[in-house]
Design a protein around this motif. Sequence first.
Motif, mmCIF file in Angstrom:
data_model
loop_
_atom_site.group_PDB
_atom_site.id
_atom_site.type_symbol
_atom_site.label_atom_id
_atom_site.label_comp_id
_atom_site.label_asym_id
_atom_site.label_seq_id
_atom_site.Cartn_x
_atom_site.Cartn_y
_atom_site.Cartn_z
ATOM 1 N N PRO A 73 0.798 -1.226 0.000
ATOM 2 C CA PRO A 73 0.000 0.000 0.000
ATOM 3 C C PRO A 73 0.838 1.287 0.000
ATOM 4 N N ILE A 74 1.968 1.290 0.671
ATOM 5 C CA ILE A 74 2.816 2.490 0.696
ATOM 6 C C ILE A 74 3.314 2.806 -0.710
ATOM 7 N N SER A 75 3.771 1.787 -1.423
ATOM 8 C CA SER A 75 4.237 2.000 -2.799
ATOM 9 C C SER A 75 3.113 2.488 -3.699
ATOM 10 N N VAL A 76 1.924 1.958 -3.486
ATOM 11 C CA VAL A 76 0.776 2.374 -4.287
ATOM 12 C C VAL A 76 0.482 3.853 -4.049
ATOM 13 N N VAL A 77 0.427 4.257 -2.782
ATOM 14 C CA VAL A 77 0.130 5.656 -2.461
ATOM 15 C C VAL A 77 1.241 6.572 -2.981
ATOM 16 N N ARG A 78 2.491 6.179 -2.807
ATOM 17 C CA ARG A 78 3.604 6.989 -3.323
ATOM 18 C C ARG A 78 3.494 7.149 -4.843
#
Length: 133
Positions: free
Chosen positions: A72-77
């Motif tokens: 999820p962090i990579s997606v949001v970034r």
Amino acid sequence: MKKVLANPAEMIAHGAPRVIHNDRELAAYTETLFRLTALENPSRSEAEAIELLTLLVERYEQAHYSIPAADPISVVRFLIEKQGLAQRDLIPQFGSESAVSMFLASQRKLTLEQVRKLSARFKLPADVFIAKE
């Protein structure tokens, strides 16, 4: 009643679809699939060919070009970067800028409400924002 597969080896020898083994075959099957799906009213046999070719193409692509699930962090970034956003632009979804920062720094996980809001904002399925563990 006729046999469904009278002689599969003979059918394949005469050009029936078979398992895709390389990118050249993938390109040929994809081109044929595009032509068939462009038909306005495909016949029953054309519709079955579309279904079969789709299965064969998907099988090959999953084996050779699968896209790994992103955290999820990579997606949001990625979404922040691609849409030219700043962290403060996500305050409505997170509640505060510090909550956004803590999430992006792996110090906090998303709540169910944040997942719902992110899903609505970016028009993506909620599971994109849920960690696969």
